[in-house]
Design a protein around this motif. Structure first.
Motif, PDB file in Angstrom:
ATOM      1  N   LEU A 328     -14.708  29.926   9.159  1.00  0.00           N
ATOM      2  CA  LEU A 328     -13.405  30.161   9.580  1.00  0.00           C
ATOM      3  C   LEU A 328     -12.450  30.426   8.438  1.00  0.00           C
ATOM      4  CD1 LEU A 328     -13.798  27.382  12.147  1.00  0.00           C
ATOM      5  CD2 LEU A 328     -14.209  29.425  12.639  1.00  0.00           C
ATOM      6  N   GLU A 331     -12.047  34.039   7.433  1.00  0.00           N
ATOM      7  CA  GLU A 331     -11.326  34.509   8.965  1.00  0.00           C
ATOM      8  C   GLU A 331      -9.428  34.550   8.695  1.00  0.00           C
ATOM      9  OE1 GLU A 331     -12.403  36.690  11.218  1.00  0.00           O
ATOM     10  OE2 GLU A 331     -14.988  36.145  10.421  1.00  0.00           O
TER      11      GLU A 331
ATOM     12  N   ASN B  61     -10.288  30.292  15.193  1.00  0.00           N
ATOM     13  CA  ASN B  61     -10.991  31.711  15.622  1.00  0.00           C
ATOM     14  C   ASN B  61     -10.568  32.183  16.818  1.00  0.00           C
ATOM     15  OD1 ASN B  61     -10.893  33.293  14.125  1.00  0.00           O
ATOM     16  ND2 ASN B  61     -13.339  33.197  14.002  1.00  0.00           N
ATOM     17  N   SER B 107     -14.104  36.059  19.009  1.00  0.00           N
ATOM     18  CA  SER B 107     -13.955  36.085  17.171  1.00  0.00           C
ATOM     19  C   SER B 107     -13.770  38.255  17.413  1.00  0.00           C
ATOM     20  CB  SER B 107     -15.593  36.380  16.433  1.00  0.00           C
ATOM     21  OG  SER B 107     -15.364  34.702  16.568  1.00  0.00           O
ATOM     22  N   ARG B 110      -9.741  38.814  18.052  1.00  0.00           N
ATOM     23  CA  ARG B 110      -9.063  38.625  16.677  1.00  0.00           C
ATOM     24  C   ARG B 110      -9.073  39.836  15.710  1.00  0.00           C
ATOM     25  NH1 ARG B 110      -8.062  33.637  13.610  1.00  0.00           N
ATOM     26  NH2 ARG B 110      -8.658  34.764  11.988  1.00  0.00           N
TER      27      ARG B 110
END
Lengths: 332, 120
Positions: A328, A331, B61, B107, B110
């Motif tokens: 995460l 990301e 996310n 996810s 994004r």
């Protein structure tokens, strides 16, 4: 050879080749367990652990039209060895044809039953076996641990499965596939369940969860890296001759690991004070990287009297749930 | 934002954090929102600022909109296949699969948003 046998062999060869290619691309070390979870994450596939009732795992392929990313779901209630196998199995579906897969049972089922599976499932089974138990890795660990496949002992095969991070059954099936052991030897080994072996090693009724294992660590593990789990038992045995004044001493002790007890066991037939082994009973308490270091020395002379040493790296695993938080952060 | 909306938003944030198995400490460390504030937000006892919500959504996310409005059921071929393949599974397993597909969709969204932003 029958046409079905030829096809079977072709699928197995293809899966083994794909697994080898993937391992080489991932630049794995051939002396420790394959880090399947990191390989999947590095391939850009989200990996999530959740409690599931009748599923071992699932692979959901990408769908560009709805921005759906490919990912792998793993049953968080399963033992770690099984989760690793499921992960390799689902990764095979991603490598092979990227078709959706919901796997009710992913534990290796053996060659005879594999034939009942559809082709893509057979591919995934063989791929998973070769990915987690490639011959180079098995060969290296067998040599390092001094295991003899001519007369395979169930305790040795159990320890091999722990070092490889696979189940006891899965390694037996792979050893047969690699022609390292015969069908007769495999059938003899299969008569033992891991629970029985844990009881035989620990000399007690094993009432812990199936999640936990008992590691028998000896001098062959010196310099190696292993992946025990929180709550596992580590039985470290090192040869010692007390009459010489040299005894094994821990040079430092990480609070993440508990020394449950230690004792000296005389070898059969030896006089008091002669050759025997020092046994350390150790339990990892917290997840994370740690190590064990021991020095054979005369305690009153200290480190300068050291004549031998033992070191092992421990990557202590805990039960996985949810997502790897590190991903995460990448990301974000 | 009404009290009811605050509670709904907080519970969605809590449920997402728990789904991903993230501790409040981890979220606090990586968003800069104090742990006590995260707890208060999740129970609808404190308003969440738009910056805080953006940071939480980024970490989890998910898009910000996921936490603000009811989501439409995902309609695509993959999901249809998933429903079909999961026919004999328990309701809880089906829900886990749908939830996972939802996580993958966000996810992916994004990623494609980031890709579009990067391309200009």
């Amino acid at each position: 050879m029958k046409e079905t046998d030829k096809k079977d062999m072709w699928i197995a060869q293809l899966a083994a080749m794909e697994a080898t290619k993937e391992l080489e691309e991932a630049k794995v070390s051939w002396d420790r367990e394959i880090d399947i979870f990191s390989i999947i994450e590095n391939a850009g596939l989200p990996l999530l652990f959740r409690p599931l009732k009748h599923l071992s795992g699932a692979y959901i392929p990408a769908n560009e039209s709805s921005d759906l990313k490919a990912g792998i779901l793993i049953n968080s209630d399963h033992p770690r060895s099984r989760q690793r196998y499921t992960a390799a199995h689902e990764y095979a579906h991603h490598i092979q044809d990227q078709t959706m897969s919901l796997d009710r049972e992913t534990e290796i089922v053996g060659r005879t039953q594999q034939r009942m599976l559809p082709e893509h499932e057979r591919f995934a089974e063989v791929f998973a076996s070769w990915f987690l138990m490639p011959p180079q890795l098995i060969g290296n660990i067998k040599k390092a641990l001094g295991i003899n496949f001519d007369y395979p002992k169930p305790e040795d095969i159990y320890q091999l499965s722990l070092v490889l991070g696979t189940s006891y059954r899965a390694i037996i099936t792979q050893l047969v596939a690699l022609k390292e052991i015969s069908w007769t030897q495999a059938n003899r080994l299969r008569k033992w369940q891991p629970k029985d072996l844990k009881e035989r090693i620990s000399l007690r009724r094993f009432t812990d969860t199936p999640w936990n294992d008992i590691w028998e660590i000896n001098k062959h593990y010196n310099g190696r890296s292993i992946h025990p789990k929180v709550g596992d038992e580590l039985r470290l045995c090192l040869e010692e001759t007390p009459s010489t004044g040299y005894i094994w001493i821990s040079s430092d002790w990480d609070p993440a690991i508990i020394l449950v007890d230690q004792r000296f066991v005389e070898s059969e037939g030896e006089k008091i004070g002669e050759k025997g082994r020092r046994e350390f009973n150790i339990k990892p308490e917290y997840a994370g990287e740690s190590s064990l270091s021991f020095s054979l020395q005369r305690p009153w002379l200290g480190k300068k009297s050291e004549v031998d040493s033992f070191h092992i790296q421990l990557i202590i695993e805990s039960e996985y749930l949810g997502v790897n938080p590190k991903l995460l952060l990448v990301e974000a | 934002m009404s009290k009811e909306e605050m509670i709904k938003l907080g519970s969605r944030l809590k449920e997402t954090r728990e789904y991903l198995n993230l501790s409040q400490e981890f979220v606090s460390k990586n968003t800069g929102i104090p742990r006590s504030a995260i707890s208060a937000i999740e129970y609808g006892k404190r308003k969440v600022s738009s910056i805080e919500l953006a940071n939480l959504a980024k970490l989890y996310n998910y898009p910000v909109s996921y936490f603000l409005k009811e989501q439409d059921m995902i309609e695509d071929q993959t999901l249809n296949n998933l429903y079909r393949a999961a026919g004999d599974l328990t309701e809880s397993d089906k829900q886990e699969l749908i939830r996972f597909a939802e996580f993958l969709r966000y996810s992916g969204k994004r990623d494609s948003t980031t890709r579009d932003e990067r391309n200009g």
